[in-house]
Design an enzyme around this catalytic site. Sequence first.
Site, PDB file in Angstrom:
ATOM      1  N   GLU A 167      69.279   5.329  29.441  1.00 32.17           N
ATOM      2  CA  GLU A 167      68.545   5.712  28.223  1.00 32.17           C
ATOM      3  C   GLU A 167      67.059   5.799  28.501  1.00 32.17           C
ATOM      4  O   GLU A 167      66.373   6.682  27.990  1.00 32.17           O
ATOM      5  CB  GLU A 167      68.810   4.691  27.109  1.00 32.17           C
ATOM      6  CG  GLU A 167      68.288   5.122  25.736  1.00 32.17           C
ATOM      7  CD  GLU A 167      66.850   4.743  25.440  1.00 32.17           C
ATOM      8  OE1 GLU A 167      66.300   5.231  24.450  1.00 32.17           O
ATOM      9  OE2 GLU A 167      66.236   3.964  26.211  1.00 32.17           O
ATOM     10  N   GLU A 168      66.561   4.863  29.310  1.00 33.56           N
ATOM     11  CA  GLU A 168      65.106   4.771  29.544  1.00 33.56           C
ATOM     12  C   GLU A 168      64.558   5.987  30.274  1.00 33.56           C
ATOM     13  O   GLU A 168      63.353   6.224  30.265  1.00 33.56           O
ATOM     14  CB  GLU A 168      64.769   3.500  30.334  1.00 33.56           C
ATOM     15  CG  GLU A 168      65.100   2.205  29.604  1.00 33.56           C
ATOM     16  CD  GLU A 168      64.162   1.915  28.445  1.00 33.56           C
ATOM     17  OE1 GLU A 168      63.224   2.693  28.215  1.00 33.56           O
ATOM     18  OE2 GLU A 168      64.385   0.896  27.765  1.00 33.56           O
ATOM     19  N   ASP A 219      70.725   0.009  30.773  1.00 32.60           N
ATOM     20  CA  ASP A 219      69.634   0.068  31.749  1.00 32.60           C
ATOM     21  C   ASP A 219      68.366  -0.562  31.190  1.00 32.60           C
ATOM     22  O   ASP A 219      68.193  -0.665  29.970  1.00 32.60           O
ATOM     23  CB  ASP A 219      69.351   1.518  32.194  1.00 32.60           C
ATOM     24  CG  ASP A 219      68.836   2.400  31.068  1.00 32.60           C
ATOM     25  OD1 ASP A 219      69.392   2.329  29.951  1.00 32.60           O
ATOM     26  OD2 ASP A 219      67.871   3.159  31.299  1.00 32.60           O
ATOM     27  N   ASP A 221      65.317  -5.077  25.735  1.00 32.71           N
ATOM     28  CA  ASP A 221      65.496  -3.628  25.586  1.00 32.71           C
ATOM     29  C   ASP A 221      66.383  -3.164  26.739  1.00 32.71           C
ATOM     30  O   ASP A 221      65.885  -2.937  27.838  1.00 32.71           O
ATOM     31  CB  ASP A 221      64.139  -2.936  25.593  1.00 32.71           C
ATOM     32  CG  ASP A 221      64.246  -1.432  25.465  1.00 32.71           C
ATOM     33  OD1 ASP A 221      65.344  -0.946  25.184  1.00 32.71           O
ATOM     34  OD2 ASP A 221      63.225  -0.755  25.666  1.00 32.71           O
ATOM     35  N   ASP A 274      68.700  -0.528  19.005  1.00 32.90           N
ATOM     36  CA  ASP A 274      67.639  -0.340  19.998  1.00 32.90           C
ATOM     37  C   ASP A 274      66.264  -0.328  19.333  1.00 32.90           C
ATOM     38  O   ASP A 274      65.326   0.267  19.857  1.00 32.90           O
ATOM     39  CB  ASP A 274      67.900   0.986  20.757  1.00 32.90           C
ATOM     40  CG  ASP A 274      67.199   1.060  22.103  1.00 32.90           C
ATOM     41  OD1 ASP A 274      66.676   0.028  22.562  1.00 32.90           O
ATOM     42  OD2 ASP A 274      67.170   2.158  22.681  1.00 32.90           O
ATOM     43  N   HIS A 326      59.118  -3.510  27.942  1.00 31.35           N
ATOM     44  CA  HIS A 326      58.691  -2.816  29.172  1.00 31.35           C
ATOM     45  C   HIS A 326      57.565  -3.538  29.895  1.00 31.35           C
ATOM     46  O   HIS A 326      56.868  -2.943  30.716  1.00 31.35           O
ATOM     47  CB  HIS A 326      58.282  -1.350  28.911  1.00 31.35           C
ATOM     48  CG  HIS A 326      59.376  -0.504  28.332  1.00 31.35           C
ATOM     49  ND1 HIS A 326      59.316   0.866  28.284  1.00 31.35           N
ATOM     50  CD2 HIS A 326      60.569  -0.830  27.776  1.00 31.35           C
ATOM     51  CE1 HIS A 326      60.419   1.350  27.712  1.00 31.35           C
ATOM     52  NE2 HIS A 326      61.190   0.323  27.404  1.00 31.35           N
ATOM     53  N   HIS A 378      72.138   0.540  25.212  1.00 30.44           N
ATOM     54  CA  HIS A 378      72.040   0.991  26.604  1.00 30.44           C
ATOM     55  C   HIS A 378      71.917  -0.195  27.557  1.00 30.44           C
ATOM     56  O   HIS A 378      71.295  -1.209  27.227  1.00 30.44           O
ATOM     57  CB  HIS A 378      70.906   2.001  26.792  1.00 30.44           C
ATOM     58  CG  HIS A 378      69.517   1.524  26.513  1.00 30.44           C
ATOM     59  ND1 HIS A 378      68.709   0.957  27.482  1.00 30.44           N
ATOM     60  CD2 HIS A 378      68.762   1.548  25.387  1.00 30.44           C
ATOM     61  CE1 HIS A 378      67.526   0.675  26.958  1.00 30.44           C
ATOM     62  NE2 HIS A 378      67.522   1.008  25.695  1.00 30.44           N
TER      63      HIS A 378
HETATM   64 ZN   LIG Z   1      65.759   0.803  24.466  1.00 28.66          ZN
END
Ligand SMILES: [Zn+2]
Length: 412
Positions: free
Chosen positions: A178-179, A83, A144, A201, A384, A81
Amino acid sequence: MSTDFNQELQDRLVHYAAIDSQSDADSPSAPSTEIQFDMLNLLKTELNEIGAQDVTLTDYGVVLATIPGTVPGPTIGFLAHVDTAPQFNATGVKPRVIKGYNGGDITFPDDPELVLSPTEHPYLATKQGHDLITASGATLLGADDKAGVSIIMTMARHLLNNPDIQRGPIRIAFTPDEEIGRGVGPQLPKDLGADFAYTLDGSDVGEIEYESFSADGAVVTITGVSIHPGWAKEKLVNAIHLASKIVQTLPQATMTPETTDGREGFIHATDMTGGSSEMKLKFILRDFEMEGLEAKGELLCQVCAAVQASEPRASITCEITPQYRNMRYWLEKNMAPVKLAHAATKAQGIEPVSIPIRGGTDGSRLTEFGVPTPNIFTGMQCIHGPKEWISVQDMATATDVCLSVVQLAAEK
Ligand SMILES: [Zn+2]
Protein backbone atom coordinates in the site's frame (compact mmCIF):
# COMPACT_ATOMS: atom_id res chain seq x y z
CA MET A 1 -15.39 2.26 26.22
CA SER A 2 -14.81 -1.45 25.96
CA THR A 3 -11.78 -2.94 27.71
CA ASP A 4 -12.40 -6.51 26.49
CA PHE A 5 -10.08 -6.17 23.52
CA ASN A 6 -7.17 -4.21 25.04
CA GLN A 7 -4.88 -7.13 25.86
CA GLU A 8 -5.51 -8.92 22.58
CA LEU A 9 -4.92 -5.75 20.53
CA GLN A 10 -1.74 -4.97 22.45
CA ASP A 11 -0.39 -8.52 22.03
CA ARG A 12 -1.23 -8.59 18.34
CA LEU A 13 0.34 -5.22 17.54
CA VAL A 14 3.51 -5.97 19.54
CA HIS A 15 3.83 -9.30 17.70
CA TYR A 16 3.09 -7.97 14.20
CA ALA A 17 5.17 -4.79 14.55
CA ALA A 18 8.33 -6.79 15.34
CA ILE A 19 8.07 -8.53 11.94
CA ASP A 20 9.89 -6.55 9.24
CA SER A 21 7.57 -6.23 6.22
CA GLN A 22 8.76 -3.01 4.60
CA SER A 23 7.86 -2.46 0.94
CA ASP A 24 10.26 -1.16 -1.72
CA ALA A 25 9.14 1.19 -4.51
CA ASP A 26 12.20 0.34 -6.62
CA SER A 27 11.45 -3.39 -6.76
CA PRO A 28 9.47 -4.55 -9.80
CA SER A 29 8.16 -7.76 -8.16
CA ALA A 30 4.72 -8.24 -6.61
CA PRO A 31 4.75 -8.10 -3.64
CA SER A 32 7.72 -5.74 -3.84
CA THR A 33 9.62 -7.54 -1.04
CA GLU A 34 9.82 -11.23 -0.06
CA ILE A 35 9.68 -10.32 3.64
CA GLN A 36 6.03 -9.27 3.31
CA PHE A 37 5.27 -13.01 3.04
CA ASP A 38 6.35 -13.35 6.69
CA MET A 39 3.28 -11.30 7.62
CA LEU A 40 0.99 -12.73 4.92
CA ASN A 41 1.76 -16.37 5.84
CA LEU A 42 1.38 -15.66 9.56
CA LEU A 43 -2.04 -14.06 8.99
CA LYS A 44 -3.13 -16.94 6.78
CA THR A 45 -2.23 -19.39 9.59
CA GLU A 46 -3.92 -17.25 12.26
CA LEU A 47 -7.11 -16.88 10.21
CA ASN A 48 -7.29 -20.66 9.83
CA GLU A 49 -6.68 -21.09 13.58
CA ILE A 50 -9.56 -18.79 14.55
CA GLY A 51 -11.90 -20.66 12.19
CA ALA A 52 -12.23 -18.24 9.28
CA GLN A 53 -13.32 -19.80 5.97
CA ASP A 54 -11.98 -19.64 2.39
CA VAL A 55 -8.57 -18.54 3.66
CA THR A 56 -6.31 -17.98 0.66
CA LEU A 57 -3.08 -16.25 -0.22
CA THR A 58 -3.44 -15.09 -3.83
CA ASP A 59 -0.56 -15.20 -6.30
CA TYR A 60 -0.55 -11.39 -6.19
CA GLY A 61 0.14 -11.46 -2.44
CA VAL A 62 -3.21 -10.72 -0.78
CA VAL A 63 -4.60 -12.84 2.09
CA LEU A 64 -8.37 -13.25 1.76
CA ALA A 65 -10.83 -14.86 4.18
CA THR A 66 -14.55 -15.11 4.91
CA ILE A 67 -16.45 -14.81 8.16
CA PRO A 68 -19.74 -16.46 7.23
CA GLY A 69 -22.90 -14.49 7.93
CA THR A 70 -25.56 -15.62 10.42
CA VAL A 71 -28.27 -13.55 8.70
CA PRO A 72 -28.68 -12.39 5.10
CA GLY A 73 -27.24 -8.99 4.34
CA PRO A 74 -24.68 -7.16 2.26
CA THR A 75 -21.14 -8.55 2.19
CA ILE A 76 -18.85 -6.10 3.97
CA GLY A 77 -15.10 -6.06 3.31
CA PHE A 78 -12.46 -5.01 5.85
CA LEU A 79 -8.93 -4.27 4.61
CA ALA A 80 -5.55 -3.44 6.12
CA HIS A 81 -2.08 -3.42 4.59
CA VAL A 82 0.81 -5.55 5.87
CA ASP A 83 3.67 -3.45 4.48
CA THR A 84 5.37 -0.64 6.37
CA ALA A 85 6.64 2.63 4.93
CA PRO A 86 9.95 2.65 3.01
CA GLN A 87 10.73 6.21 4.23
CA PHE A 88 12.33 5.17 7.53
CA ASN A 89 14.26 2.26 9.04
CA ALA A 90 11.83 -0.62 9.68
CA THR A 91 14.34 -3.38 10.44
CA GLY A 92 14.62 -4.61 14.02
CA VAL A 93 11.50 -2.90 15.40
CA LYS A 94 11.38 -3.29 19.19
CA PRO A 95 7.83 -2.41 20.23
CA ARG A 96 7.45 -1.11 23.76
CA VAL A 97 4.28 -0.75 25.86
CA ILE A 98 3.88 2.25 28.18
CA LYS A 99 1.14 1.24 30.62
CA GLY A 100 -1.04 4.07 31.97
CA TYR A 101 0.69 7.00 30.23
CA ASN A 102 1.43 9.76 32.78
CA GLY A 103 0.97 12.71 30.41
CA GLY A 104 4.64 13.72 30.28
CA ASP A 105 7.43 13.63 27.68
CA ILE A 106 8.26 10.20 26.24
CA THR A 107 11.92 9.31 25.65
CA PHE A 108 13.36 6.42 23.65
CA PRO A 109 16.01 3.87 24.75
CA ASP A 110 17.77 3.70 21.36
CA ASP A 111 17.93 7.47 20.72
CA PRO A 112 18.49 9.63 23.82
CA GLU A 113 17.97 12.83 21.76
CA LEU A 114 14.47 11.86 20.64
CA VAL A 115 11.49 13.21 22.62
CA LEU A 116 7.80 12.69 21.96
CA SER A 117 6.15 15.60 23.71
CA PRO A 118 2.45 16.28 24.42
CA THR A 119 3.08 20.03 23.90
CA GLU A 120 4.26 19.30 20.35
CA HIS A 121 1.58 16.65 19.77
CA PRO A 122 -1.72 17.83 21.31
CA TYR A 123 -3.45 14.51 20.54
CA LEU A 124 -0.96 12.78 22.87
CA ALA A 125 -1.99 15.13 25.69
CA THR A 126 -5.52 13.70 25.49
CA LYS A 127 -4.28 10.12 26.10
CA GLN A 128 -3.29 10.33 29.76
CA GLY A 129 -4.01 6.98 31.46
CA HIS A 130 -3.98 5.08 28.15
CA ASP A 131 -1.60 2.24 27.33
CA LEU A 132 0.68 3.45 24.52
CA ILE A 133 2.84 1.47 22.13
CA THR A 134 5.98 3.01 20.56
CA ALA A 135 9.16 1.70 18.96
CA SER A 136 12.61 2.11 20.56
CA GLY A 137 13.77 5.24 18.71
CA ALA A 138 15.82 3.53 15.99
CA THR A 139 12.91 2.49 13.77
CA LEU A 140 9.34 3.34 12.91
CA LEU A 141 6.70 1.31 14.77
CA GLY A 142 4.59 0.15 11.84
CA ALA A 143 1.23 0.77 13.53
CA ASP A 144 0.62 1.97 9.96
CA ASP A 145 -0.90 -0.41 9.24
CA LYS A 146 -0.38 -3.25 11.68
CA ALA A 147 -2.86 -1.49 13.96
CA GLY A 148 -5.41 -2.03 11.17
CA VAL A 149 -4.37 -5.68 10.89
CA SER A 150 -4.68 -6.12 14.69
CA ILE A 151 -8.14 -4.50 14.77
CA ILE A 152 -9.49 -6.65 11.93
CA MET A 153 -8.02 -9.86 13.38
CA THR A 154 -9.48 -9.07 16.82
CA MET A 155 -12.90 -8.31 15.33
CA ALA A 156 -12.77 -11.53 13.28
CA ARG A 157 -11.76 -13.66 16.27
CA HIS A 158 -14.54 -12.09 18.38
CA LEU A 159 -17.23 -12.69 15.74
CA LEU A 160 -16.14 -16.29 15.15
CA ASN A 161 -16.22 -16.96 18.92
CA ASN A 162 -19.68 -15.41 19.24
CA PRO A 163 -21.98 -16.88 16.57
CA ASP A 164 -24.97 -15.38 18.43
CA ILE A 165 -23.96 -11.90 17.19
CA GLN A 166 -26.11 -11.21 14.12
CA ARG A 167 -24.03 -10.44 11.09
CA GLY A 168 -24.07 -10.61 7.33
CA PRO A 169 -21.13 -12.18 5.47
CA ILE A 170 -17.78 -10.49 5.98
CA ARG A 171 -14.72 -10.60 3.74
CA ILE A 172 -11.23 -9.80 4.99
CA ALA A 173 -8.25 -8.72 2.88
CA PHE A 174 -4.68 -8.12 4.00
CA THR A 175 -2.83 -6.38 1.17
CA PRO A 176 0.87 -5.78 0.43
CA ASP A 177 2.55 -2.65 -0.99
CA GLU A 178 0.00 0.00 0.00
CA GLU A 179 2.80 2.40 0.94
CA ILE A 180 4.15 2.32 -2.61
CA GLY A 181 0.69 2.65 -4.19
CA ARG A 182 0.52 -0.93 -5.48
CA GLY A 183 -1.82 -2.54 -2.95
CA VAL A 184 -4.92 -2.93 -5.11
CA GLY A 185 -4.62 -4.65 -8.47
CA PRO A 186 -7.45 -5.16 -10.97
CA GLN A 187 -8.25 -8.70 -9.69
CA LEU A 188 -8.85 -7.72 -6.08
CA PRO A 189 -12.39 -6.25 -6.39
CA LYS A 190 -13.73 -9.51 -7.87
CA ASP A 191 -11.72 -11.77 -5.52
CA LEU A 192 -12.80 -9.71 -2.52
CA GLY A 193 -16.45 -10.03 -3.52
CA ALA A 194 -17.71 -7.33 -1.15
CA ASP A 195 -20.65 -4.99 -1.77
CA PHE A 196 -18.71 -2.26 0.00
CA ALA A 197 -15.66 -2.20 2.24
CA TYR A 198 -13.59 -0.25 4.77
CA THR A 199 -9.87 0.22 5.09
CA LEU A 200 -8.61 0.38 8.68
CA ASP A 201 -5.84 2.86 7.93
CA GLY A 202 -6.83 6.20 9.49
CA SER A 203 -5.52 8.04 12.54
CA ASP A 204 -7.50 10.07 15.17
CA VAL A 205 -10.50 8.48 16.91
CA GLY A 206 -13.72 9.43 15.11
CA GLU A 207 -12.19 10.00 11.66
CA ILE A 208 -14.20 8.43 8.86
CA GLU A 209 -12.57 9.49 5.60
CA TYR A 210 -14.13 9.40 2.16
CA GLU A 211 -12.07 12.00 0.33
CA SER A 212 -8.52 11.39 -0.83
CA PHE A 213 -6.24 13.30 -3.15
CA SER A 214 -6.38 12.78 -6.89
CA ALA A 215 -2.84 11.87 -7.83
CA ASP A 216 -0.58 11.83 -10.88
CA GLY A 217 3.13 11.12 -11.24
CA ALA A 218 5.40 12.98 -13.66
CA VAL A 219 8.80 12.17 -15.14
CA VAL A 220 10.78 14.90 -16.89
CA THR A 221 13.68 13.70 -19.04
CA ILE A 222 16.28 16.22 -20.17
CA THR A 223 18.77 15.13 -22.82
CA GLY A 224 21.67 17.54 -23.33
CA VAL A 225 24.51 17.46 -25.82
CA SER A 226 27.58 15.62 -24.52
CA ILE A 227 31.05 16.59 -25.74
CA HIS A 228 34.57 16.42 -24.26
CA PRO A 229 34.72 19.51 -22.01
CA GLY A 230 38.06 20.52 -23.54
CA TRP A 231 36.45 21.08 -26.95
CA ALA A 232 33.00 22.02 -25.69
CA LYS A 233 32.83 25.74 -26.40
CA GLU A 234 29.43 26.62 -27.94
CA LYS A 235 28.69 22.90 -28.39
CA LEU A 236 28.05 21.25 -25.01
CA VAL A 237 24.54 21.48 -23.57
CA ASN A 238 24.57 20.52 -19.90
CA ALA A 239 21.41 18.69 -18.80
CA ILE A 240 22.16 19.47 -15.13
CA HIS A 241 21.86 23.23 -15.78
CA LEU A 242 18.53 22.76 -17.58
CA ALA A 243 17.20 20.48 -14.83
CA SER A 244 18.04 23.03 -12.15
CA LYS A 245 16.41 25.76 -14.27
CA ILE A 246 13.17 23.74 -14.33
CA VAL A 247 13.28 23.22 -10.57
CA GLN A 248 14.05 26.93 -10.01
CA THR A 249 11.19 28.07 -12.27
CA LEU A 250 8.55 25.93 -10.54
CA PRO A 251 6.77 27.52 -7.58
CA GLN A 252 8.62 26.94 -4.31
CA ALA A 253 7.01 29.44 -1.92
CA THR A 254 3.57 28.08 -2.88
CA MET A 255 2.19 24.79 -4.24
CA THR A 256 4.74 22.54 -2.49
CA PRO A 257 3.92 20.04 0.29
CA GLU A 258 5.80 22.19 2.81
CA THR A 259 3.76 25.32 1.97
CA THR A 260 0.24 23.86 1.65
CA ASP A 261 -2.41 22.19 3.79
CA GLY A 262 -6.18 21.68 4.02
CA ARG A 263 -7.68 21.40 0.54
CA GLU A 264 -4.67 22.81 -1.34
CA GLY A 265 -2.79 20.61 -3.78
CA PHE A 266 0.90 20.60 -4.68
CA ILE A 267 3.72 19.76 -7.07
CA HIS A 268 6.40 17.82 -5.20
CA ALA A 269 9.85 17.19 -6.67
CA THR A 270 10.76 13.75 -5.31
CA ASP A 271 13.80 12.68 -7.26
CA MET A 272 16.63 14.15 -9.38
CA THR A 273 19.15 11.82 -10.96
CA GLY A 274 21.54 11.70 -13.88
CA GLY A 275 24.49 13.68 -15.19
CA SER A 276 25.50 16.36 -17.66
CA SER A 277 24.30 14.36 -20.69
CA GLU A 278 20.92 13.25 -19.31
CA MET A 279 18.85 14.12 -16.23
CA LYS A 280 15.61 12.67 -14.90
CA LEU A 281 13.33 14.63 -12.58
CA LYS A 282 10.43 12.91 -10.83
CA PHE A 283 7.41 14.70 -9.40
CA ILE A 284 4.18 13.78 -7.68
CA LEU A 285 1.15 15.99 -8.43
CA ARG A 286 -1.72 16.17 -5.96
CA ASP A 287 -5.06 17.97 -5.80
CA PHE A 288 -8.56 17.25 -4.48
CA GLU A 289 -10.16 18.34 -7.77
CA MET A 290 -9.42 17.06 -11.26
CA GLU A 291 -9.21 20.61 -12.70
CA GLY A 292 -6.60 21.49 -10.08
CA LEU A 293 -4.65 18.32 -10.80
CA GLU A 294 -4.70 18.94 -14.55
CA ALA A 295 -3.62 22.56 -14.03
CA LYS A 296 -0.60 21.35 -12.05
CA GLY A 297 0.37 18.96 -14.83
CA GLU A 298 0.00 21.76 -17.38
CA LEU A 299 2.12 24.13 -15.30
CA LEU A 300 4.91 21.56 -15.08
CA CYS A 301 4.78 20.92 -18.84
CA GLN A 302 4.72 24.68 -19.58
CA VAL A 303 7.85 25.21 -17.47
CA CYS A 304 9.54 22.36 -19.36
CA ALA A 305 8.46 23.89 -22.69
CA ALA A 306 9.85 27.30 -21.68
CA VAL A 307 13.21 25.83 -20.71
CA GLN A 308 13.19 23.78 -23.92
CA ALA A 309 12.57 26.99 -25.93
CA SER A 310 15.60 28.59 -24.26
CA GLU A 311 17.84 25.74 -25.49
CA PRO A 312 16.55 24.11 -28.71
CA ARG A 313 19.55 21.76 -28.94
CA ALA A 314 18.39 19.93 -25.81
CA SER A 315 15.44 17.57 -25.73
CA ILE A 316 13.01 17.84 -22.80
CA THR A 317 10.02 15.53 -22.36
CA CYS A 318 7.37 15.63 -19.62
CA GLU A 319 5.37 12.45 -19.10
CA ILE A 320 2.39 12.40 -16.74
CA THR A 321 0.92 9.12 -15.45
CA PRO A 322 -2.35 8.80 -13.49
CA GLN A 323 -1.94 7.22 -10.02
CA TYR A 324 -5.28 7.35 -8.13
CA ARG A 325 -8.41 9.48 -7.94
CA ASN A 326 -10.37 11.16 -5.17
CA MET A 327 -12.79 8.47 -3.96
CA ARG A 328 -15.39 11.16 -3.25
CA TYR A 329 -16.29 11.16 -6.99
CA TRP A 330 -17.79 7.69 -6.55
CA LEU A 331 -18.77 7.77 -2.87
CA GLU A 332 -20.92 10.90 -3.20
CA LYS A 333 -23.14 8.89 -5.56
CA ASN A 334 -23.48 6.17 -2.90
CA MET A 335 -23.02 7.57 0.60
CA ALA A 336 -24.53 4.52 2.35
CA PRO A 337 -21.15 3.02 3.45
CA VAL A 338 -20.04 6.40 4.82
CA LYS A 339 -23.37 6.93 6.62
CA LEU A 340 -23.15 3.43 8.12
CA ALA A 341 -19.66 4.15 9.48
CA HIS A 342 -20.88 7.50 10.86
CA ALA A 343 -23.81 5.75 12.59
CA ALA A 344 -21.46 3.06 13.99
CA THR A 345 -19.12 5.74 15.36
CA LYS A 346 -22.05 7.58 16.99
CA ALA A 347 -23.25 4.25 18.46
CA GLN A 348 -19.94 4.21 20.36
CA GLY A 349 -20.62 7.70 21.71
CA ILE A 350 -18.14 9.41 19.40
CA GLU A 351 -18.87 12.26 17.00
CA PRO A 352 -17.59 11.21 13.56
CA VAL A 353 -15.42 13.65 11.58
CA SER A 354 -14.74 13.44 7.86
CA ILE A 355 -11.80 15.51 6.71
CA PRO A 356 -10.08 15.03 3.32
CA ILE A 357 -7.01 12.77 3.44
CA ARG A 358 -3.88 14.46 2.07
CA GLY A 359 -2.86 11.17 0.51
CA GLY A 360 -4.44 8.02 -0.83
CA THR A 361 -5.45 4.66 0.59
CA ASP A 362 -6.10 1.24 -0.87
CA GLY A 363 -9.71 2.43 -0.72
CA SER A 364 -9.05 5.13 -3.35
CA ARG A 365 -8.27 2.49 -5.99
CA LEU A 366 -10.87 0.01 -4.75
CA THR A 367 -13.59 2.68 -4.89
CA GLU A 368 -12.52 3.59 -8.42
CA PHE A 369 -12.82 -0.13 -9.33
CA GLY A 370 -16.43 -0.16 -8.06
CA VAL A 371 -16.19 -1.22 -4.39
CA PRO A 372 -17.04 1.86 -2.27
CA THR A 373 -14.35 1.87 0.45
CA PRO A 374 -14.14 4.67 3.03
CA ASN A 375 -11.36 4.69 5.62
CA ILE A 376 -11.86 4.15 9.37
CA PHE A 377 -9.52 5.45 12.11
CA THR A 378 -7.15 3.13 14.01
CA GLY A 379 -5.47 5.61 16.40
CA MET A 380 -2.04 5.58 14.69
CA GLN A 381 0.03 8.77 15.14
CA CYS A 382 3.34 10.27 13.90
CA ILE A 383 3.53 7.56 11.25
CA HIS A 384 6.55 6.84 9.00
CA GLY A 385 9.06 8.00 11.62
CA PRO A 386 10.74 7.10 14.92
CA LYS A 387 8.10 8.82 17.10
CA GLU A 388 5.26 6.71 15.76
CA TRP A 389 2.87 5.72 18.56
CA ILE A 390 -0.63 4.44 19.19
CA SER A 391 -3.02 4.08 22.12
CA VAL A 392 -4.31 0.55 22.79
CA GLN A 393 -7.60 2.07 23.96
CA ASP A 394 -7.98 3.91 20.62
CA MET A 395 -7.51 0.60 18.79
CA ALA A 396 -10.21 -0.93 21.03
CA THR A 397 -12.56 1.92 20.10
CA ALA A 398 -11.88 1.24 16.40
CA THR A 399 -12.66 -2.46 16.98
CA ASP A 400 -15.96 -1.52 18.65
CA VAL A 401 -16.83 0.76 15.69
CA CYS A 402 -16.18 -2.10 13.23
CA LEU A 403 -18.41 -4.41 15.26
CA SER A 404 -21.11 -1.71 15.27
CA VAL A 405 -20.81 -1.42 11.48
CA VAL A 406 -21.40 -5.17 11.20
CA GLN A 407 -24.34 -5.15 13.63
CA LEU A 408 -26.05 -2.06 12.17
CA ALA A 409 -25.77 -3.52 8.65
CA ALA A 410 -27.33 -6.80 9.83
CA GLU A 411 -30.26 -4.97 11.52
CA LYS A 412 -31.26 -3.23 8.27
ZN1 LIG B 1 -1.28 3.03 5.93
